[in-house]
Design an enzyme around this catalytic site. Structure first.
Site, PDB file in Angstrom:
ATOM      1  N   ASP A  40      90.264 -89.550 -22.979  1.00 43.84           N
ATOM      2  CA  ASP A  40      90.013 -90.749 -22.183  1.00 43.84           C
ATOM      3  C   ASP A  40      90.290 -90.508 -20.698  1.00 43.84           C
ATOM      4  O   ASP A  40      91.368 -90.040 -20.306  1.00 43.84           O
ATOM      5  CB  ASP A  40      90.884 -91.920 -22.674  1.00 43.84           C
ATOM      6  N   HIS A  87      85.612 -86.663 -26.280  1.00 44.50           N
ATOM      7  CA  HIS A  87      86.199 -86.786 -24.942  1.00 44.50           C
ATOM      8  C   HIS A  87      87.691 -87.070 -25.033  1.00 44.50           C
ATOM      9  O   HIS A  87      88.190 -87.529 -26.056  1.00 44.50           O
ATOM     10  CB  HIS A  87      85.518 -87.905 -24.148  1.00 44.50           C
ATOM     11  N   HIS A 110      88.835 -87.084 -28.767  1.00 42.71           N
ATOM     12  CA  HIS A 110      88.425 -87.853 -29.939  1.00 42.71           C
ATOM     13  C   HIS A 110      86.917 -88.077 -29.906  1.00 42.71           C
ATOM     14  O   HIS A 110      86.282 -88.036 -28.850  1.00 42.71           O
ATOM     15  CB  HIS A 110      89.184 -89.182 -30.056  1.00 42.71           C
ATOM     16  N   ARG A 148      91.425-101.876 -27.505  1.00 44.08           N
ATOM     17  CA  ARG A 148      92.178-100.706 -27.050  1.00 44.08           C
ATOM     18  C   ARG A 148      93.029-101.046 -25.837  1.00 44.08           C
ATOM     19  O   ARG A 148      92.588-101.788 -24.944  1.00 44.08           O
ATOM     20  CB  ARG A 148      91.186 -99.594 -26.671  1.00 44.08           C
TER      21      ARG A 148
HETATM   22 FE   LIG Z   1      87.748 -92.822 -25.869  1.00 43.75          FE
END
Ligand SMILES: [Fe+2]
Length: 310
Positions: A116, A114, A264, A283
């Site tokens: 993000d 996907h 990713h 993240r």
């Molecule tokens: Fe992700």
């Protein structure tokens, strides 16, 4: 593919594959960076699409401070929230999958390739992922360059795709058994966007095959049969091994990816029943611009709100 020519670079850049990924050496991200370093990191990111740093043992405050130097952080995650006391940080723990879904996480297609948050008309510019607890082996992340994927298509296919737009939504696919608490959260925070299938990279002007396999499920104007066949082809094409790089994490590793031009793949091996290793990363995501296609037409938010900074 157009590769941006970077002059007088202040960084030590070691490319990892032909199309994607470079390791940046001799830099300490715990300290404030010079304007030149910030500019060069951004330019190198636009060129190599994902940057890797080793031996950067940042704490949450340093992670947030570094993120602010590159852009404007968004709230940790629109559904799953943020780390306590740090609204910018999303905890990427191994247990987050078992917390949300019934059954074995390895079987969840949710945890697949996907880009993000393409359910927003303005998906993040970049994500900054920091390793904390790292398995001794396994748990790698893979990245693919969607500009290289576009360039490898035939002129006929390129021109066909340029006229199309896809619907991206944040919802588990059919067959994914989500726990009720997250089903409710998904409903409350539903986000749907329409993006061009071919996006223009706002910095390099490259054309991006804007296919985010986890989010893109419909193509406007095509029949369900046509959509199924085209998406099956595009999703497989976008992640062909020659467009990808695979990163093996170590404690202190950091990856930054250009979310405007990559997909990713989170690791799946850590969810195998015989894997007992823990994995916990952190993240941040940075505000991105509204996407637009080769005709200049911007993406549209069909449901929910676009992303906004903290
Ligand atoms: Fe992700």
């Amino acid at each position: 593919m157009i590769k941006r020519n970077i002059k007088k670079i202040s960084l030590d850049v070691a490319p990892l594959t032909l199309h994607i990924g470079a390791e940046i050496k001799n830099i300490d991200l715990r300290k404030p960076l010079s304007d030149q370093h910030v500019e060069d990191i951004k330019a190198t990111l636009a060129k190599w699409k994902v940057l890797f740093f080793r031996d950067q043992f940042l704490d949450h405050d340093q992670h947030v401070a570094f993120s602010h130097q590159l852009g404007n952080p968004t709230p940790g995650h629109p559904i799953y929230g943020a780390s306590k006391g740090y609204p910018e940080i999303y905890t990427v723990s191994k247990t987050r999958m078992t917390d949300r879904f019934e059954g074995e996480p390895i079987n969840h297609p949710w945890n697949w390739w996907h880009t993000d948050l393409t359910c927003a008309k303005n998906p993040p510019y970049a994500s900054i992922l920091r390793a904390d607890v790292v398995p001794p082996y396994g748990g790698d992340t893979q990245f693919t360059n969607l500009c290289a994927a576009y360039d490898a298509l035939s002129p006929g296919m390129q021109s066909f795709l340029k006229g199309l737009r896809g619907i991206h939504h944040k919802a588990p696919q059919d067959g994914v058994n989500v726990k009720k608490i997250y089903k409710d959260k998904n409903k409350q925070t539903r986000m749907v966007s329409e993006h061009p299938l071919v996006r223009v990279h706002p910095e390099t002007t490259e054309k991006v095959l804007f296919v985010s396999p986890n989010f893109l499920h419909d193509i406007v104007g095509l029949t369900p049969t046509e959509t199924k066949a085209i998406l099956e082809f595009l999703k497989a094409h976008a992640v062909r091994p020659e467009f990808t790089v695979r990163f093996q994490w170590k404690p202190g590793s950091i990856a930054i990816w250009d979310n405007r031009a990559t997909c990713h793949l989170p690791p799946r091996d850590i969810y195998m029943p015989d894997c007992k290793f823990e994995r916990c990363f952190y993240r941040t995501t940075l505000m991105g611009p509204t996407a637009y296609g080769t005709d200049g037409q911007e993406s549209r938010q069909l449901e929910g709100k676009p992303l906004s900074p903290i």
